[in-house]
Every structure is written in C-alpha cells, then in structure tokens.
Design a protein around this motif. Structure first.
Motif, PDB file in Angstrom:
ATOM      1  N   SER A 209       0.808  -1.206   0.000  1.00 54.49           N
ATOM      2  CA  SER A 209       0.000   0.000   0.000  1.00 54.49           C
ATOM      3  C   SER A 209       0.852   1.272   0.000  1.00 54.49           C
ATOM      4  O   SER A 209       1.968   1.302   0.515  1.00 54.49           O
ATOM      5  N   ASN A 210       0.264   2.319  -0.561  1.00 58.50           N
ATOM      6  CA  ASN A 210       0.875   3.647  -0.558  1.00 58.50           C
ATOM      7  C   ASN A 210       0.509   4.419   0.712  1.00 58.50           C
ATOM      8  O   ASN A 210       0.900   5.568   0.876  1.00 58.50           O
ATOM      9  N   SER A 211      -0.243   3.766   1.608  1.00 54.06           N
ATOM     10  CA  SER A 211      -0.644   4.402   2.874  1.00 54.06           C
ATOM     11  C   SER A 211      -0.531   3.379   3.995  1.00 54.06           C
ATOM     12  O   SER A 211      -0.012   2.278   3.794  1.00 54.06           O
ATOM     13  N   ASP A 212      -1.039   3.732   5.173  1.00 57.06           N
ATOM     14  CA  ASP A 212      -1.012   2.781   6.283  1.00 57.06           C
ATOM     15  C   ASP A 212      -2.273   1.929   6.320  1.00 57.06           C
ATOM     16  O   ASP A 212      -2.462   1.114   7.225  1.00 57.06           O
ATOM     17  N   LYS A 213      -3.150   2.126   5.321  1.00 55.39           N
ATOM     18  CA  LYS A 213      -4.359   1.308   5.187  1.00 55.39           C
ATOM     19  C   LYS A 213      -4.277   0.536   3.875  1.00 55.39           C
ATOM     20  O   LYS A 213      -3.209   0.362   3.316  1.00 55.39           O
ATOM     21  N   ILE A 214      -5.410   0.072   3.362  1.00 58.92           N
ATOM     22  CA  ILE A 214      -5.400  -0.615   2.071  1.00 58.92           C
ATOM     23  C   ILE A 214      -5.073   0.399   0.984  1.00 58.92           C
ATOM     24  O   ILE A 214      -5.631   1.497   0.934  1.00 58.92           O
ATOM     25  N   GLY A 215      -4.147   0.055   0.133  1.00 59.10           N
ATOM     26  CA  GLY A 215      -3.756   0.939  -0.956  1.00 59.10           C
ATOM     27  C   GLY A 215      -3.155   0.138  -2.081  1.00 59.10           C
ATOM     28  O   GLY A 215      -3.333  -1.088  -2.157  1.00 59.10           O
ATOM     29  N   GLY A 216      -2.418   0.803  -2.958  1.00 57.24           N
ATOM     30  CA  GLY A 216      -1.868   0.057  -4.075  1.00 57.24           C
ATOM     31  C   GLY A 216      -0.895   0.855  -4.916  1.00 57.24           C
ATOM     32  O   GLY A 216      -0.281   1.813  -4.454  1.00 57.24           O
ATOM     33  N   ALA A 217      -0.807   0.452  -6.173  1.00 52.50           N
ATOM     34  CA  ALA A 217       0.167   1.020  -7.099  1.00 52.50           C
ATOM     35  C   ALA A 217      -0.326   2.329  -7.693  1.00 52.50           C
ATOM     36  O   ALA A 217      -1.506   2.480  -8.014  1.00 52.50           O
ATOM     37  N   MET A 417     -15.895  10.014  -4.651  1.00 55.20           N
ATOM     38  CA  MET A 417     -14.697   9.931  -3.818  1.00 55.20           C
ATOM     39  C   MET A 417     -14.525  11.140  -2.904  1.00 55.20           C
ATOM     40  O   MET A 417     -15.004  12.230  -3.191  1.00 55.20           O
ATOM     41  N   THR A 418     -13.797  10.907  -1.817  1.00 56.80           N
ATOM     42  CA  THR A 418     -13.385  11.991  -0.945  1.00 56.80           C
ATOM     43  C   THR A 418     -12.457  12.919  -1.731  1.00 56.80           C
ATOM     44  O   THR A 418     -11.602  12.453  -2.477  1.00 56.80           O
ATOM     45  N   LYS A 419     -12.625  14.216  -1.561  1.00 59.68           N
ATOM     46  CA  LYS A 419     -11.802  15.171  -2.286  1.00 59.68           C
ATOM     47  C   LYS A 419     -10.332  14.980  -1.915  1.00 59.68           C
ATOM     48  O   LYS A 419      -9.983  14.869  -0.742  1.00 59.68           O
ATOM     49  N   GLY A 420      -9.481  14.912  -2.936  1.00 57.49           N
ATOM     50  CA  GLY A 420      -8.057  14.749  -2.693  1.00 57.49           C
ATOM     51  C   GLY A 420      -7.597  13.310  -2.576  1.00 57.49           C
ATOM     52  O   GLY A 420      -6.407  13.053  -2.393  1.00 57.49           O
ATOM     53  N   TYR A 421      -8.534  12.368  -2.698  1.00 54.71           N
ATOM     54  CA  TYR A 421      -8.168  10.950  -2.595  1.00 54.71           C
ATOM     55  C   TYR A 421      -7.317  10.536  -3.795  1.00 54.71           C
ATOM     56  O   TYR A 421      -7.620  10.900  -4.935  1.00 54.71           O
ATOM     57  N   SER A 422      -6.273   9.777  -3.554  1.00 53.21           N
ATOM     58  CA  SER A 422      -5.380   9.328  -4.621  1.00 53.21           C
ATOM     59  C   SER A 422      -5.758   7.917  -5.069  1.00 53.21           C
ATOM     60  O   SER A 422      -5.686   6.972  -4.279  1.00 53.21           O
ATOM     61  N   ARG A 423      -6.178   7.785  -6.317  1.00 53.05           N
ATOM     62  CA  ARG A 423      -6.634   6.494  -6.831  1.00 53.05           C
ATOM     63  C   ARG A 423      -5.452   5.557  -7.108  1.00 53.05           C
ATOM     64  O   ARG A 423      -4.464   5.962  -7.720  1.00 53.05           O
ATOM     65  N   THR A 424      -5.566   4.326  -6.656  1.00 56.55           N
ATOM     66  CA  THR A 424      -4.520   3.322  -6.858  1.00 56.55           C
ATOM     67  C   THR A 424      -5.142   1.990  -7.248  1.00 56.55           C
ATOM     68  O   THR A 424      -6.298   1.715  -6.916  1.00 56.55           O
ATOM     69  N   THR A 425      -4.387   1.156  -7.940  1.00 53.85           N
ATOM     70  CA  THR A 425      -4.889  -0.163  -8.336  1.00 53.85           C
ATOM     71  C   THR A 425      -4.801  -1.145  -7.170  1.00 53.85           C
ATOM     72  O   THR A 425      -3.913  -1.060  -6.320  1.00 53.85           O
ATOM     73  N   TYR A 426      -5.702  -2.093  -7.181  1.00 52.81           N
ATOM     74  CA  TYR A 426      -5.827  -3.079  -6.097  1.00 52.81           C
ATOM     75  C   TYR A 426      -4.757  -4.160  -6.215  1.00 52.81           C
ATOM     76  O   TYR A 426      -4.365  -4.548  -7.314  1.00 52.81           O
ATOM     77  N   ASN A 427      -4.290  -4.657  -5.061  1.00 53.52           N
ATOM     78  CA  ASN A 427      -3.416  -5.833  -5.054  1.00 53.52           C
ATOM     79  C   ASN A 427      -3.587  -6.620  -3.761  1.00 53.52           C
ATOM     80  O   ASN A 427      -3.867  -6.037  -2.702  1.00 53.52           O
TER      81      ASN A 427
END
Length: 518
Positions: A209-217, A417-427
């Motif tokens: 993840s790109n964060s401390d929660k679920i994230g991705g590429a 989406m929440t404003k400013g949210y960064s979209r990432t692909t799932y893994n």
C-alpha cells in the motif's frame, strides 16, 4: 466553367466542414470520456488488433458523440447554408417552416467560404491537439532520455534462485479494479464499502500500500490500459509506441524483453492464460505466446471446444462466472501434472462503460457500475475460497491485481470519492512464500510487480530488481521512491533509443542501425 468552379468550391467547403466537425466531435468525446488516458494508449489500439470490442462499447461511443456532432455541424454550417443576396439573410428550411437569420456579415463569409472552411479546419486541429493530449505525446517522442537503459535490469542476466520445491502461481487480473470503492475507514474513497470481500482479502492477507491502510500502485506511463498493465506487471517495462508504429500483434512483441513468462518457462513451468474475450485484442495473444509460450484459452477456444456457441457471446465474450468455472477445470488439470504451473486470468465484467451486470447479481446500489463491482468482489472471493480448499493450495501463491485504474467516463469517481483521494490499483498476495520487510507506506507502480511476484513464490533475486521494477518484499527502495513519480513519468514518456533497439528489436530500427553503420 465559372459555375463549375463555384460548385466545386461549395462541395470542397462542405467536405472540409464535415471533416472539421468530425475532429471537433472526436476531440470533445475524448476530453469528456478519456481525460485521464494518454494518446499513447489510443495510438496503441489504432496500430494493434481491436477485434472483439463489444457492440455495447461502440454503441455507447456513438450515442454520446452523435448529438454533439449534429450541434457542431449546424453551428459551423450556418454561414454557408445559403444566402438570400437581396436581403442579406440566411434561410434554413425545415419540413414545415423556414427560419430566417438577418446576419449581413454572413454574406462576406459566404463569398470566401473556402477560406472560412480552412480556418475552421485549422481550429479543429488545434482543439484536437489540445484535447487528446498530443502536446505531451509530441514532447515525449521529440525528447530523448537514457533513463531506461540506465536503470533497466535484464532478467536473463540476473541470478534467480528458486526454492527446491517450486511453488505454483495463480495471477487473477481484475479488470479496472481500484481501491476507490473501498470505504474511507479502510483506505478507500467511498463513504460505504462496495467491495467488502476484496477488502477482507486485502486486510487478512498481504496488501502492498501507498498508505497505512489498504492501498496500491500509483498510475505510471505506459501501463494505464489492459495490455499495458499486463506487460508492465510481468516485464517491469512500460508499453511504449515508437514513431514508426511497432507491430505488437506479431510474434515480435517486445522481442528483447525478458519477462515473468520467460523466467517460468525456463524453470519448466506449465503455463496457461485465460481471457473471457478474444485473446487477439490488443496483441495479448502475441505477448503471451512470445514470452512463455502460454497455452491460451479465450472466447474462440470456448466456442471451438463446444463450451458455448458464438450466438451466446455477451459483453466482451463470456461473463466472469464462466471464466472462473472454466478456470477451475483448467487449474485442476494443471495441478494433476508433475510440473509446477502458472495460471493467469483476466476478468471483464468491470470494464467501462458501466460494466456487465450478470443476471444473478444483486442490484444493491444506485449505479450499475457499483453493482458490477460488488458482484465481482463476491465472485473473486468465491474463487479464492475454492482455491484454498484444493490439495495444491499449500504450495501455491495467489496474486490478485487490478490491471489499471477504471476508465469509467463522466468524472464518475470524482462524484463519489473523498476530495483529494489518490486512486490506486488493487493488489493482494495470498499465501506468499515470505513476509515483506515493509508493506505499507510504499511508493510503487505496476512495474514493481514483476520482481515482487517472483519473490512471493520464494524466488531470490540478486539485487532485488528486474526490468524497472523493485522487489517490494525487500528493503530496497523503488525507483519511484528514489526519483519521484513525476520525474519517472516524464522520463518514461520520452523517446528511448535503448527501448527501441534493445527491447522492441523492431526490424525498422535494425535496418536504420545497419544503414547508419555503412
């Protein structure tokens, strides 16, 4: 003679104005529906195979473009529709009524109508140039970079150590699957969770993840469409389109690259890939045949083997329910062989526009696209649970990957989406052979999946880099973490002599190089 010249001038004017309108309409459609897509992607599909595109997609494009086309056509034709010279008016005759516009300047425009048409054409070209992102493309192909040849790691020259008992590999590419539809509390962008099963899989297994929660590429150049995503995650390279237009539908597909399929073929793996559509679309068949000699099953195979009739085709080919059902049969067969196996699947239901909603899917949400994603989440979960019940599972690594961000048009994701949210692909990596040093707060892209997938199978990679990708199980920083995403995107978009000559190994460049040496 004079009359003939005037008639020719009128016909030429009409032709140029219609052509201009087509360009205006095309540019408007691209701007509205593909604002986040690159011209590179569009050119790729123009020079490769688009056979198998569902009629729904074509009809949707036609419907959304037809009214703007008529409106623009009417506007640009007003000055040349016909002038009543005595009264300096323009008359537009409909079925039961004639509309009169008293616009005396139109008389002058009508006199120089051919010049007017050329000016409109130039304006349409300028609009098209800006709307489709040609500026960035032209800048890319005219600027050169040595970034790829400086950082590229050739897998054929790197020591790769497999475990004594080689693990099986199952990769499920989830069409357009991104983390946005996960609820905000778990790292997504939605106020509620559309894909709870995939959320649970990511939380209870390994998710980079790109964060401390679920994230991705993060989104990276050359991987933002299906074929680019497949290539990027298995070769560590972006899919670049050279100026001369490489034949990606030929057996020469990225001939100089050394990919995941090549590695596993060398190690004696049985390999198969299943598409619920025509494998020829976008050159996918050529890529998997060239790199790994995969057994390829697709829509055509299903028809030939009597699993379905041609008249039963839906969406891109057959739905994901059949994809998973037939994949179970193929995997069971592969598991009975004495060799380790690699199976790759690509879902299709969640493709834009709006996705394909199967009849058994629950209509829980207000939009069809959400309902399609929700059902896909359940389908993938059911498939994973089936795999976990099989005898081969303990020695099998399962990788779930979004192939790219969704291309759903009309600012669909921005609405929810929440404003400013960064979209990432799932893994999600299920049953990997080892634990990563750090899986959260990483900056990475699809290119990093190539060495990471191998590492998840217990393969030791000297230097922890392959292609332009970094093994995320290691403590080595990715190229993105070292250089920054903006810089990396900029460099990959530029023309690369190394890529053209060494990776593509295109006949055009071979001949050019030979001519230069003489």
């Amino acid at each position: 003679m004079k009359k003939k010249n005037k008639l020719f001038m009128s016909y030429l004017t009409i032709f140029i104005l219609i052509l201009s309108t087509v360009l205006f309409s095309f540019a408007t459609y691209i701007k509205k529906n593909f604002a986040n897509q690159s011209l590179e992607q569009m050119i790729f599909y123009l020079v490769s195979n688009t056979k198998g595109t569902p009629s729904d997609v074509i009809i949707s494009a036609f419907q959304s473009s037809f009214l703007p086309f008529l409106l623009i056509l009417f506007i640009v034709f007003i000055p040349v529709l016909g002038i009543n010279r005595k009264r300096d008016v323009i008359e537009v005759k409909m079925k039961h009524k004639t509309f009169t516009f008293r616009l005396s300047p139109l008389k002058l425009i009508y006199k120089f109508r051919l010049l007017y048409a050329f000016l409109i054409f130039i304006l349409s070209l300028i609009t098209c140039y800006h709307f489709v992102g040609a500026k960035h493309y032209v800048k890319g192909v005219t600027d050169t970079s040595t970034f790829i040849d400086t950082h590229y790691v050739d897998g054929s020259k790197v020591p790769l150590t497999f475990p004594k008992q080689k693990r099986n590999l199952i990769i499920v590419y989830l069409e357009s699957m991104e983390n946005s539809m996960i609820d905000k509390d778990n790292g997504g962008g939605w106020n509620y969770n559309v894909i709870p099963e995939l959320t649970t899989i990511a939380k209870t297994n390994l998710n980079f993840s790109n964060s401390d929660k679920i994230g991705g590429a993060n989104r990276i150049f050359g991987t933002t469409w299906t074929v680019g995503g497949l290539v990027g995650t298995t070769s560590g390279l972006p899919l670049k389109i050279p100026v001369n237009g490489n034949q990606y539908t030929s057996s020469n597909f990225l001939a100089g690259a050394y990919t995941l399929g090549d590695v596993l073929k060398k190690e004696g793996y049985n390999q198969e890939v299943i598409f619920g559509s025509d494998a020829n679309f976008g050159g996918r068949k050529s890529y998997y045949k060239r790199h790994g000699d995969y057994l390829i099953s697709d829509l055509n195979t299903a028809i030939q083997e009597g699993k379905m009739k041609a008249s039963q085709k839906v969406w891109w080919g057959y739905d994901d329910t059949h994809l998973f059902d037939w994949a179970k049969e193929e995997i069971s067969s592969l598991a009975n062989a004495k060799k380790p196996f690699s199976m790759t699947l690509l879902t299709a239901n969640t493709h834009f526009p709006d996705g394909y909603l199967e009849s058994k899917a629950e209509k829980k949400y207000s939009t069809q696209y959400e309902n399609v994603f929700a059902y896909s989440s359940k389908q993938v979960d059911g498939f994973v649970k089936w795999l976990q019940q099989q005898d081969f599972y303990p020695n099998t690594t399962i990788v779930l990957l979004g192939d790219h961000l969704s291309m759903q048009p009309g600012g669909y994701f921005e609405k929810y989406m929440t404003k400013g949210y960064s979209r990432t692909t799932y893994n999600a990596f299920i049953n990997p052979a080892l634990e990563p040093v750090q899986s959260k707060n990483r900056i990475f892209t699809a290119l990093d999946m190539y060495p990471t997938i191998l590492a998840s199978m217990g393969v030791t990679i000297q230097g922890d880099r392959l292609g332009l990708g970094t093994n995320l199980f290691s403590n080595r920083r990715t190229i993105e973490e070292e250089s920054g995403l903006g810089f990396l995107n900029s460099e990959l978009a530029k023309d690369s002599k190394f890529y053209n000559e060494q990776i593509l190994q295109d006949d055009y460049f071979k001949l050019l190089k030979r001519a230069q040496s003489q």
